[in-house]
Write an enzyme that holds these catalytic residues in place. Structure first.
Site, mmCIF file in Angstrom:
data_model
loop_
_atom_site.group_PDB
_atom_site.id
_atom_site.type_symbol
_atom_site.label_atom_id
_atom_site.label_comp_id
_atom_site.label_asym_id
_atom_site.label_seq_id
_atom_site.Cartn_x
_atom_site.Cartn_y
_atom_site.Cartn_z
ATOM 1 N N ILE A 211 39.040 39.468 46.335
ATOM 2 C CA ILE A 211 40.377 39.512 45.730
ATOM 3 C C ILE A 211 40.212 39.853 44.255
ATOM 4 O O ILE A 211 39.450 39.189 43.548
ATOM 5 C CB ILE A 211 41.109 38.159 45.826
ATOM 6 N N HIS A 212 40.899 40.871 43.797
ATOM 7 C CA HIS A 212 40.811 41.200 42.374
ATOM 8 C C HIS A 212 42.068 41.879 41.831
ATOM 9 O O HIS A 212 42.275 41.930 40.627
ATOM 10 C CB HIS A 212 39.621 42.143 42.120
#
Length: 366
Positions: A211-212
């Protein structure tokens, strides 16, 4: 011929490595027609684990210029990169500027070159999410329009360009396949097990998650839904997540607790190891959702849209957004092996020679 390559973000290092290797092979085979590549690293991503390690483990030529421009707002970053890249271009006077993907570094490199009437070649051209709120969508559209040569990974990308009238713009449009597929094929045998998972029993498989993306990390409600879903999936099968610095910061800021196996950011060879061995992938990354396909793994796309629509159409990837129930139900469906495996192996991204095709084109346009 002189080619100036502009890179600044982690996925671009992987893409550039394939073309740099193809340039090296070309020069060895054609000593009378060598291509001189100069790499400019803007510094958009700069962290030992997020940047330098890629140059070391992937044998990418060291940058001729490291600009050290990272952080700040999109406008400030892009403006500073534009100014500094222009100085490099005026000094080096390359025949081509080669850019990759959809980052601020990509747009800055393309814009600086275009204004100096230097030809721009865009690798991974023609992708569209059709979400103009995404900085990446703005960057890729503008870069495509001011390029002289577009290298498309898929037929879908070509169709996107045709729908936007690119056949009338006098731009060379080439479908070459995906340089990321080149990388997956080349580096699989060089994969390295991350030492940070030595204490985890993964014999029954695991879920790999990343997740970014700002639209997820900066929105407490969206991030909370993802966290809750991954925590639930972790009860069924270990979830391994290389934790992005932005995500780590936002988890702490919002007081959210990820009860999964969190590890520090890893290099590409370690990521390949995990991709090859996981049960499935849950990610908001554009690159990772595609790499999952390279390794015959389903992917839950933690976004509301994707550029890689062919993977959704063929049933290998699923857009689940940040809806906890949808994420967990589809994840559990994959774990129960209720999905057909016939969606894989369809050769959607070329034959593994995209980088060689890029280099051949540049050489012929000398």
């Amino acid at each position: 011929m002189k080619v100036l390559t502009v890179i600044g973000a982690r996925p671009q290092f992987i893409k550039a490595a394939t073309v740099s290797r193809a340039i090296k092979e070309h020069n060895e085979e054609n000593p009378d027609r060598t291509i001189n590549e100069i790499i400019v690293h803007t510094g958009q991503h700069y962290d030992m684990n997020m940047s330098d390690i890629f140059f070391e483990e992937m044998d990418i030529p060291k940058p001729g210029y490291s600009l050290g421009i990272g952080g700040g707002t999109h406008g400030a970053m892009t403006g500073q990169q534009l100014e500094q890249i222009e100085k490099v271009l005026l000094k080096e006077q390359p025949d081509w500027v080669l850019v990759y993907g959809d980052t601020n570094s990509t747009l800055a490199g393309a814009l600086a070159a275009s204004k100096l009437h230097i030809k721009v070649a865009h690798v991974e051209a023609g992708l569209r999410s059709f979400n103009m709120k995404m900085p990446e969508e703005q960057n890729r559209i503008l870069t495509d329009r001011i390029s002289s040569a577009l290298f498309c990974p898929t037929q879908t990308a070509v169709k996107n360009l045709e729908a936007e009238g690119y056949s009338n713009f006098g731009i060379d449009i080439n479908i070459v396949g995906d340089v990321m597929y080149d990388a997956a094929l080349f580096y699989t045998e060089r994969a390295v097990k991350p030492s940070s998972i030595d204490d985890l029993d993964l014999s029954d498989g695991f879920v790999l998650s990343t997740i970014h993306r700002a639209e997820n990390t900066d929105d407490r409600d969206r991030l909370s839904e993802i966290v809750s879903a991954l925590n639930q999936l972790h009860l069924e099968r270990p979830v391994v997540m290389p934790l992005h610095p932005r995500t780590k910061k936002k988890l702490e800021e919002f007081g959210l607790k990820l009860n999964v196996k969190l590890i520090d950011p890893i290099g590409y060879l370690e990521m390949v190891y995990l991709l090859a061995r996981c049960t499935f992938v849950a990610s908001d990354s554009g690159g990772v959702q595609k790499e999952a396909y390279f390794f015959n793994k389903h992917c839950l796309v933690l976004r509301d849209e994707t550029e890689w629509v062919e993977l959704v159409d063929n049933g290998s990837n699923f857009i689940v957004g940040t809806n906890k129930e949808l994420i967990t139900s589809k994840g559990e469906e994959i774990l129960r092996k209720e999905l057909p495996g016939s969606c894989f192996g369809q050769n959607l991204y070329g034959t593994g020679d995209a980088a060689k095709q890029v280099v051949a084109f540049l050489n012929n346009k000398k």
